[in-house]
Design an enzyme around this catalytic site. Structure first.
Site, PDB file in Angstrom:
ATOM      1  N   ASP A 298       0.951  -1.221   0.109  1.00  0.00           N
ATOM      2  CA  ASP A 298       0.209   0.027   0.022  1.00  0.00           C
ATOM      3  C   ASP A 298       0.580   1.219  -0.174  1.00  0.00           C
ATOM      4  OD1 ASP A 298      -2.456   1.988   0.793  1.00  0.00           O
ATOM      5  OD2 ASP A 298      -3.553  -0.342   0.949  1.00  0.00           O
TER       6      ASP A 298
ATOM      7  N   ASP B  56      -2.526   2.705  17.890  1.00  0.00           N
ATOM      8  CA  ASP B  56      -3.087   1.426  17.588  1.00  0.00           C
ATOM      9  C   ASP B  56      -2.439   0.076  17.002  1.00  0.00           C
ATOM     10  OD1 ASP B  56      -5.415   2.409  20.056  1.00  0.00           O
ATOM     11  OD2 ASP B  56      -6.175   2.605  17.739  1.00  0.00           O
TER      12      ASP B  56
ATOM     13  N   HIS C 289      -3.645   5.693   3.216  1.00  0.00           N
ATOM     14  CA  HIS C 289      -4.357   4.553   3.318  1.00  0.00           C
ATOM     15  C   HIS C 289      -3.632   2.705   3.643  1.00  0.00           C
ATOM     16  CE1 HIS C 289      -5.779   1.912   0.102  1.00  0.00           C
ATOM     17  NE2 HIS C 289      -6.718   2.536  -0.035  1.00  0.00           N
TER      18      HIS C 289
ATOM     19  N   ASN D 207     -14.037   0.373  -6.651  1.00  0.00           N
ATOM     20  CA  ASN D 207     -15.175   0.914  -6.328  1.00  0.00           C
ATOM     21  C   ASN D 207     -16.470   1.908  -7.335  1.00  0.00           C
ATOM     22  OD1 ASN D 207     -14.184   0.958  -3.690  1.00  0.00           O
ATOM     23  ND2 ASN D 207     -12.885   2.582  -3.664  1.00  0.00           N
TER      24      ASN D 207
ATOM     25  N   ALA E 149      -7.050  -7.790  -9.143  1.00  0.00           N
ATOM     26  CA  ALA E 149      -7.971  -8.413  -8.237  1.00  0.00           C
ATOM     27  C   ALA E 149      -8.414  -9.841  -9.889  1.00  0.00           C
ATOM     28  CB  ALA E 149      -9.407  -7.914  -7.441  1.00  0.00           C
TER      29      ALA E 149
ATOM     30  N   VAL F   4      -6.225 -15.196  -6.962  1.00  0.00           N
ATOM     31  CA  VAL F   4      -6.985 -14.006  -6.588  1.00  0.00           C
ATOM     32  C   VAL F   4      -8.078 -14.644  -5.126  1.00  0.00           C
ATOM     33  CG1 VAL F   4      -6.660 -11.589  -5.239  1.00  0.00           C
ATOM     34  CG2 VAL F   4      -4.585 -12.972  -7.021  1.00  0.00           C
TER      35      VAL F   4
ATOM     36  N   SER G  73     -11.355  -0.960  -0.464  1.00  0.00           N
ATOM     37  CA  SER G  73     -10.346  -0.772   0.075  1.00  0.00           C
ATOM     38  C   SER G  73     -10.060  -1.176   1.441  1.00  0.00           C
ATOM     39  CB  SER G  73      -9.713   0.238  -0.149  1.00  0.00           C
ATOM     40  OG  SER G  73      -9.202   0.827  -1.390  1.00  0.00           O
TER      41      SER G  73
END
Length: 468
Positions: A73, A82, A111, A224, A236, A241, A289
């Site tokens: 990414d 966190d 992102h 999207n 994808a 995958v 995502s």
């Protein structure tokens, strides 16, 4: 002769009433704009997918311990509260970041941290808190809890969505990132990036084949619609995958945050998502995502529970336990159905001998005549001109801070001041009518008490602001 003294108190009362109304309005505004900001545990409380997708029940079996997940990414901020202790390694495939992959780069630098916190966020406890036993049910700490909170992350930074200062294109970065992740122990790879075309460069073949041969689960976003992806785009579309589509809050295919295609394997929540931002903040966001790390996290839970389970069996376990949705059987909107993490960890699933989503080895044999492209070379120090990206910008709506009026406390403050506002206006109107009808009352009654009456709202305003 007496009209002037009579009119003076009348004007004074009118001014006093106006001041009261003004102060009431200020108090109301304070209630709207100084409502208490969201606390960290309020973010955790809004992670509806943990319960709705069966993840909290799956934690009774596994929390992802011992599994490395690579996040390819924009880079992960490992210093986010966190994510402390979760990022154990990294690499920069962009040529424009830091060697450890922890510098946020690209057109959407936040992102990667959003994705990472959803996948393996650990929340944060006060210093006095004691850790909970694992595995087993436990009350989550403050902040974002990822799907696999005990998994380890590898941050692999890539520069996508705009011209890369180093000159490396996505054709070089993606295969390099995949190969590095495989060579450094990743058992699951999360790719929350996509393109508007189903085709991928031949330069990607060897890297994805390498991951397949090394028994690595790759999970990728379907893309999207709101970003122009009406059909699933590469990576994808690569056989083998695990492609993730997006759902709205009603478990229906999201109109904005999902695309469609025959390569979709499973669907997961994609709207009203929450994640961490570089620098320690949080944000609401949406898109496949965010769906992808939910599914990748479940893959990590499975690989932690059954370390010897093959990648094709992991994928088969996820898709075969999914709840069928849309047209009966596998369809281009939901794939095999809606993710059910509890069933994926607890159900009795027959052993799979092949990946239900196909294999890139077979695809290469048929479509490339058996000639896979050579692996991408490692980056060199030789400067190269800036190259325009060939992979479109990650199709994810920009992260936005949530409305402060979501909280019940904020709503109560607003309602309370609204009632006070109406009461003061009504009282002021009555005083004005009385003054207009009875001049002697205006003359006899002192007007100093009116100004004193507005001190209480003023003090209350300060108290509300200090509480926020």
């Amino acid at each position: 002769m007496h009209s002037t003294p009579a009119s003076t108190p009348l004007v004074s009362r009118a001014v006093a009433a106006a001041v009261a109304v003004l102060l009431a309005a200020c108090c109301l505004c304070a209630g709207l704009f100084t409502a208490p900001s969201a606390r960290a545990d309020e973010w955790r409380d809004k992670e509806y997918w943990l319960a709705d997708s069966g993840i909290t029940k799956a934690w009774e079996v596994s929390k992802g311990a011992g599994v490395k997940v690579a996040v390819i990414d924009s880079g992960i901020d490992a210093q986010h509260p966190d994510l402390k202790g979760s990022v154990v390694g990294g690499y920069d495939a962009s040529g424009s970041g830091q060697p450890d992959g922890q510098k946020s780069v690209g057109s959407k630098p936040e992102h990667g941290t959003l994705v990472a916190t959803m996948l393996a966020g650990r929340g944060h406890q006060p210093a006095s808190a004691s850790p909970s036993p694992s595995p087993g049910p436990a009350v989550p700490p403050d902040g974002i809890m990822g799907v696999a909170p005990e998994a380890q992350l590898l941050s692999v930074s890539t520069w996508l969505g705009s011209a890369n200062p180093s000159g490396k294109s996505d054709q070089d970065q993606i295969p390099e990132a995949v190969r590095w992740a495989v060579d450094n122990g990743a058992k699951v790879i999360n790719i929350s990036l996509g393109s508007t075309t189903p085709q991928w460069p031949q330069s990607w073949d060897a890297a994805f084949l390498y991951a397949e041969q090394k028994d690595v689960v790759i999970v990728a976003a379907a893309g999207n619609r709101v970003g122009g992806n009406t059909q699933v785009g590469a990576p994808a579309t690569i056989p083998g995958v695990l492609t993730v589509a997006g759902l709205d809050r009603k478990n229906v295919a999201s109109v904005d945050a999902s695309s469609q295609g025959i390569s979709i394997g499973v669907a997961a929540p994609a709207e009203n998502l929450l994640g961490g931002l570089p620098g320690g903040g949080y944000a609401e966001w949406a898109g496949t995502s965010g769906s992808t790390p939910i599914v990748a996290g479940v893959a990590a839970l499975i690989r932690s529970k059954w370390p010897d389970m093959s990648a094709e069996q992991v994928i088969n376990r996820i898709v075969s336990t999914a709840q069928d949705a849309g047209a009966p059987g596998k369809d281009p909107l939901y794939g095999y159905g809606i993710l059910n993490a509890e069933a994926a960890l607890k159900a009795d699933v027959p052993q799979a001998t092949v990946n239900p989503l196909g294999t890139i080895a077979e695809w290469i044999r048929v479509h490339r005549r058996g000639n896979a492209a050579p692996a991408a070379p490692l980056p060199t120090a030789t400067p190269v001109p800036s190259a325009a990206p060939t992979l479109p910008e990650a199709t994810v709506p920009a992260a936005k801070a949530p409305s402060q009026r979501d909280s019940a406390i904020g709503a109560a403050v607003v309602i309370g001041f609204a009632v006070l506002f109406v009461v003061i206006i009504a009282a002021a109107a009555i005083q004005l009518r009385r003054a207009a009808r009875n001049g002697s009352l205006a003359v006899e009654e002192p007007d100093t008490g009116v100004m004193e009456s507005v001190q209480a709202p003023r003090n209350q305003q300060v108290t509300e602001a200090s509480d926020g």
